[in-house]
Every structure is written in C-alpha cells, then in structure tokens.
Motif scaffolding. Structure first.
Motif, PDB file in Angstrom:
ATOM      1  N   ILE A 173       0.826  -1.205   0.000  1.00 21.10           N
ATOM      2  CA  ILE A 173       0.000   0.000   0.000  1.00 21.10           C
ATOM      3  C   ILE A 173       0.860   1.255   0.000  1.00 21.10           C
ATOM      4  O   ILE A 173       0.584   2.229  -0.708  1.00 21.10           O
ATOM      5  N   GLN A 174       1.926   1.249   0.795  1.00 23.73           N
ATOM      6  CA  GLN A 174       2.835   2.397   0.807  1.00 23.73           C
ATOM      7  C   GLN A 174       3.449   2.619  -0.567  1.00 23.73           C
ATOM      8  O   GLN A 174       3.587   3.761  -1.026  1.00 23.73           O
ATOM      9  N   LEU A 175       3.816   1.533  -1.228  1.00 25.46           N
ATOM     10  CA  LEU A 175       4.376   1.657  -2.577  1.00 25.46           C
ATOM     11  C   LEU A 175       3.336   2.163  -3.568  1.00 25.46           C
ATOM     12  O   LEU A 175       3.674   2.907  -4.498  1.00 25.46           O
ATOM     13  N   ALA A 176       2.090   1.769  -3.383  1.00 29.25           N
ATOM     14  CA  ALA A 176       1.026   2.295  -4.247  1.00 29.25           C
ATOM     15  C   ALA A 176       0.951   3.812  -4.127  1.00 29.25           C
ATOM     16  O   ALA A 176       0.819   4.531  -5.125  1.00 29.25           O
ATOM     17  N   GLY A 177       1.041   4.318  -2.895  1.00 29.29           N
ATOM     18  CA  GLY A 177       1.036   5.759  -2.704  1.00 29.29           C
ATOM     19  C   GLY A 177       2.238   6.421  -3.352  1.00 29.29           C
ATOM     20  O   GLY A 177       2.124   7.496  -3.963  1.00 29.29           O
ATOM     21  N   GLU A 178       3.408   5.793  -3.240  1.00 22.35           N
ATOM     22  CA  GLU A 178       4.621   6.360  -3.856  1.00 22.35           C
ATOM     23  C   GLU A 178       4.507   6.363  -5.372  1.00 22.35           C
ATOM     24  O   GLU A 178       4.894   7.340  -6.047  1.00 22.35           O
ATOM     25  N   LEU A 179       3.969   5.285  -5.947  1.00 22.77           N
ATOM     26  CA  LEU A 179       3.791   5.224  -7.402  1.00 22.77           C
ATOM     27  C   LEU A 179       2.787   6.270  -7.862  1.00 22.77           C
ATOM     28  O   LEU A 179       2.969   6.897  -8.918  1.00 22.77           O
ATOM     29  N   ARG A 180       1.730   6.475  -7.102  1.00 24.78           N
ATOM     30  CA  ARG A 180       0.765   7.526  -7.438  1.00 24.78           C
ATOM     31  C   ARG A 180       1.452   8.893  -7.443  1.00 24.78           C
ATOM     32  O   ARG A 180       1.238   9.706  -8.348  1.00 24.78           O
ATOM     33  N   ASP A 181       2.314   9.118  -6.455  1.00 24.13           N
ATOM     34  CA  ASP A 181       3.025  10.389  -6.383  1.00 24.13           C
ATOM     35  C   ASP A 181       4.011  10.552  -7.534  1.00 24.13           C
ATOM     36  O   ASP A 181       4.399  11.684  -7.865  1.00 24.13           O
ATOM     37  N   ARG A 182       4.411   9.453  -8.149  1.00 22.44           N
ATOM     38  CA  ARG A 182       5.312   9.512  -9.312  1.00 22.44           C
ATOM     39  C   ARG A 182       4.548   9.625 -10.616  1.00 22.44           C
ATOM     40  O   ARG A 182       5.139   9.531 -11.695  1.00 22.44           O
ATOM     41  N   GLY A 183       3.209   9.797 -10.535  1.00 26.05           N
ATOM     42  CA  GLY A 183       2.436  10.097 -11.728  1.00 26.05           C
ATOM     43  C   GLY A 183       1.602   8.962 -12.281  1.00 26.05           C
ATOM     44  O   GLY A 183       0.946   9.133 -13.316  1.00 26.05           O
ATOM     45  N   HIS A 184       1.580   7.808 -11.608  1.00 31.97           N
ATOM     46  CA  HIS A 184       0.806   6.675 -12.105  1.00 31.97           C
ATOM     47  C   HIS A 184      -0.589   6.665 -11.483  1.00 31.97           C
ATOM     48  O   HIS A 184      -0.820   7.273 -10.441  1.00 31.97           O
ATOM     49  N   GLN A 185      -1.510   5.955 -12.119  1.00 32.55           N
ATOM     50  CA  GLN A 185      -2.879   5.846 -11.630  1.00 32.55           C
ATOM     51  C   GLN A 185      -3.061   4.473 -11.004  1.00 32.55           C
ATOM     52  O   GLN A 185      -2.911   3.452 -11.678  1.00 32.55           O
ATOM     53  N   LEU A 186      -3.399   4.430  -9.718  1.00 36.02           N
ATOM     54  CA  LEU A 186      -3.470   3.178  -8.972  1.00 36.02           C
ATOM     55  C   LEU A 186      -4.902   2.847  -8.577  1.00 36.02           C
ATOM     56  O   LEU A 186      -5.649   3.711  -8.113  1.00 36.02           O
ATOM     57  N   THR A 187      -5.264   1.573  -8.754  1.00 34.08           N
ATOM     58  CA  THR A 187      -6.500   1.024  -8.210  1.00 34.08           C
ATOM     59  C   THR A 187      -6.114  -0.162  -7.332  1.00 34.08           C
ATOM     60  O   THR A 187      -5.437  -1.081  -7.802  1.00 34.08           O
ATOM     61  N   VAL A 188      -6.512  -0.139  -6.066  1.00 28.82           N
ATOM     62  CA  VAL A 188      -6.174  -1.218  -5.145  1.00 28.82           C
ATOM     63  C   VAL A 188      -7.356  -2.182  -5.063  1.00 28.82           C
ATOM     64  O   VAL A 188      -8.468  -1.796  -4.674  1.00 28.82           O
ATOM     65  N   VAL A 189      -7.134  -3.410  -5.447  1.00 34.28           N
ATOM     66  CA  VAL A 189      -8.148  -4.460  -5.388  1.00 34.28           C
ATOM     67  C   VAL A 189      -7.868  -5.288  -4.142  1.00 34.28           C
ATOM     68  O   VAL A 189      -6.794  -5.863  -4.005  1.00 34.28           O
ATOM     69  N   ALA A 190      -8.819  -5.346  -3.220  1.00 38.20           N
ATOM     70  CA  ALA A 190      -8.521  -6.018  -1.959  1.00 38.20           C
ATOM     71  C   ALA A 190      -9.787  -6.374  -1.202  1.00 38.20           C
ATOM     72  O   ALA A 190     -10.832  -5.752  -1.375  1.00 38.20           O
TER      73      ALA A 190
END
Length: 422
Positions: free
Chosen positions: A21-38
């Motif tokens: 989850i922390q990496l998802a936030g970091e990737l979002r901050d680097r400009g990517h679009q994240l959807t977390v399926v859980a």
C-alpha cells in the motif's frame, strides 16, 4: 503514466501488505494511476487515507478464486488497465488466469521466503532477497527483480516521539525497552518471540533494567500470552507487556531502545535508528552490525541455525546484554541502521524497481498459445499441490503457509549456497 491494478493478498495488519500500500502511494506520487483491489480489513482505511481507490472483493473465497479472476478481467477492460500486480501466489494466479490470459501484462511480488512452484515462469516477479531471486531463476523463472522490503523513511524516523507511549505504558526512563512488533504466528516468528521472552527473563533475574514489549496479534497469541505470564510470575512483576495489535505502531517503535524482529518489521525498526537483533528459527539470532550486514543483504532479515554468538535464548541474552550495558553501542548501531535504511530501503528506490518490472512485463507480451501452455502447466502443478495439502491435512501435518515452512526456507538457502561451492 501507467494505469495499475494492485492486488495485495490480505488487508490484515502485516508488513508485506503494508509495504504494498505504501508503494502504491509512492507510485501515485510519481504520476501513475493506482487502483487497489482487496478484501475488507484494517488496511483498507490506510488505502483510503492515502487517497487511493479501493475495489472490494469477498473476504471468504477460494484461493485461487476464478470469480475474482473474472472480476479482474472486467476491471482491466473497463479501466483500460496497463498492468496487474498481484502479491503472493493466489493473487498472482488469479491475475494470470483472468486478465493475463487475455493479454494484459501481469507481474507478481513474492515476499514469502520461497516461490511456490506453480507460479507461472513467464510472469515477471519481484522477491525480497537475493537468495530467493537466485533460487527463482534456477527454478526457471525468466525475469526476477530484487525488491527488498521498503520503508517509509520520512514517516518512520528518529524524529517520532516515543516518550508519551513510554509514560502511558508505565515504562521508566531508566528501563531499557526491548520491542518485538510483528504478527504472532507459528511460521517463522514464534520461536524467536518465545526465545526472546526467555532471554529477557534471564536478564531480569541477573538484575538488568529491562522490559519487553510485544505488539501484535495472531494465531499464536495464546502461546505467547502464556509464556509471558509464566515469566512475569517468576520475576514478580510485569516484565513482558503485550499490547495486542496497534493500527499505528510508530510510537511503539519510537519508544523502544532495541528492536528484535525479522523481515519488514526489522527494517522498519532500523528506520527509527534503533539497534536491531534479527531472529529466525533453529536457534538463529544475529545483531545487525557493519560486519553482519552483507549476510542480511544476501539472505534477507531472517536466518536458520546458530549465529555468531551461538543459538537459542542464551545467544539472544548475550546479544541483548551488550546492548543493555552500553548506550554508546546502542547509539552507534542505531545510526548505522538508519543510514542503511535511507540509502537502500526507501520507498523511492523500491518504486523505481517496480517501474522497471512493469516495463518488462509490458514489453514481453507472449502470444496466446504460449500463455495457454503456461496456464496448463500451472494448473497441473497447482492440482498436485492441492492434493498434497489435502493429504497433509488428513495426516494432521499441514502448515498454514507452505511457502514459509522451515523445510522450504532451508531448501532455498541450501540450494543457492550449494551452487557457490567449488
């Protein structure tokens, strides 16, 4: 910019899923679009706190579950997802069996201590140690990236105040607080927890000003409770404190003088500039020092068999006694660990590794026939695994997590070490 569907294996409080989850936030901050399926769980609140979208799946399902695989396929079509990222073997298989078979790039992350034999060999993987990476390559996996457990070195830092936690818990300023912060489960962790309890009991009887804090919950909680109660009774005070699970354990890390642990918890501890004693199984324990660091970077933050001070509670006692007696030693090893966390284990470094893995998955699009052939091999291997599990359950010898079984971990360590022997 990539559109990424991230699928952690669980939403329980735990190191690998928190890292995801922390990496998802970091990737979002680097400009990517994240959807977390859980599935539902405590960490869903953390997903939402980071401003990430959460798409729910049932908590009670088969593993793997082909209903979830179809749901992932629908999500990929509707959101025009570029890559699906599954964590641990059930999400990896569901991603491959659903959107993967339709041509969507899939990558997998395995933070267990071994890679399950039925994970598709052509799916790019990230693993947590160099030994596991080499073992996966030797088993036939085509692309395996080293993704060591990352740490949020901004939020987890020496600047977090732990004084309030100590005061609320009744820990005296003169007491050296030793902390274990992890899930209380039999696989990998229980032996080290109980051995540390025994070692701290011996230190107390020797007149050392120590307390042991255990933060976490899980299937082994009753056994840990009983050991703590026995030792507390024998010394006549609450030497060992159990808090249960904390949604935010940062104050506990900050309050500690010494961290005992393994894996992501160990790395999180060094981010707080705490000296670290790594514990494993078969009696393993070892302090993180400039001399031992290379071993941990190779095999991971865990071990099997005696360390440099011997094995079992006696070795843990000897390691902790040196730290209890020397504030300078605690300070020097804490500073060493913090520098290591900042230089090697930051979220930024981990996000860069993931971007390379995503690019590799996108570049390597196989034709449909190759994907179907791979699926057939995986299905055969998975069926054999399921049959064997049923047989083990019938015998009463089945483990909850085969990928973290002591025999599987030992096989990985021995396989790669043996390959280096002349």
């Amino acid at each position: 910019m990539l559109r990424i569907a991230l699928y952690p294996h669980s939403m329980e409080l735990g190191g690998s899923q928190l890292n995801a989850i922390q990496l998802a936030g970091e990737l979002r901050d680097r400009g990517h679009q994240l959807t977390v399926v859980a599935e539902p769980g405590p960490l869903v609140a953390h997903v939402r706190a980071l401003g990430l979208e959460h798409v729910g799946i049932p908590s009670h399902r088969r593993r793997p579950d082909f209903t979830v695989a179809r749901m992932l396929s629908r999500l990929v079509r509707e959101r025009e997802i570029d890559v699906v990222h599954g964590h641990e073997w059930p999400p990896i298989l569901e991603a491959f069996a659903g959107p993967g078979l339709s041509g969507c790039p899939v990558i997998g992350t395995v933070m267990s201590m071994s890679v399950a034999p039925f994970i598709p060999k052509k799916v790019p993987l990230t693993v947590g140690t160099e030994l596991i990476r080499q073992s996966a390559l030797a088993a036939g996996h085509k692309q395996v990236f080293l993704l060591e457990p990352p740490v949020d070195t901004s939020a987890d830092s020496p600047f977090v105040d732990g004084h309030g936690f100590r005061e609320q818990s009744g820990i005296q300023p003169s007491e050296i607080l030793i902390a274990i912060i992890c899930r209380l489960v039999p696989d990998l962790k229980l032996e080290g927890i109980l051995s540390t309890c025994d070692a701290v009991g011996e230190l107390c009887r020797a007149g050392k000003p120590v307390r042991l804090l255990i933060v976490g919950d899980g299937r082994a909680r009753a056994e840990v409770d009983q050991r703590a109660a026995n030792i507390n009774s024998s010394v006549g005070r609450e030497l060992i404190m159990l808090t249960g699970e904390l949604s935010n354990p940062r104050p506990a890390y900050a309050a500690a003088d010494v961290i005992v642990g393994q894996g992501g918890s160990a790395l999180r501890g060094i981010a707080f500039a705490k000296p670290l004693l790594v514990v494993g199984e078969n009696g393993f324990s070892e302090l993180l020092t400039p001399e031992s660091c290379a071993t941990f970077l190779q095999q991971g933050w865990y071990g099997l068999g005696p360390g440099s001070l011997g094995g079992g509670p006696a070795a843990i006692r000897r390691a902790l006694e040196g730290l209890v007696d020397s504030g300078q030693m605690r300070s020097e090893l804490g500073e060493f660990g913090r520098n290591l966390a900042e230089s090697r284990f930051s979220l930024r470094q981990a996000a860069k590794t993931l971007e390379r893995a995503y690019a590799a998955a996108i570049e390597q699009r196989d034709h449909a026939g190759s994907r179907l052939s791979e699926a057939a091999c995986c299905a055969t291997a998975l069926a054999a695994y399921k049959i064997n599990r049923k047989y083990q359950k019938w015998l009463g010898t089945a483990r909850v997590d085969d990928s973290n079984s002591r025999s599987r971990v030992a096989a990985v360590l021995n396989q790669v070490r043996g390959s280096r022997t002349p």
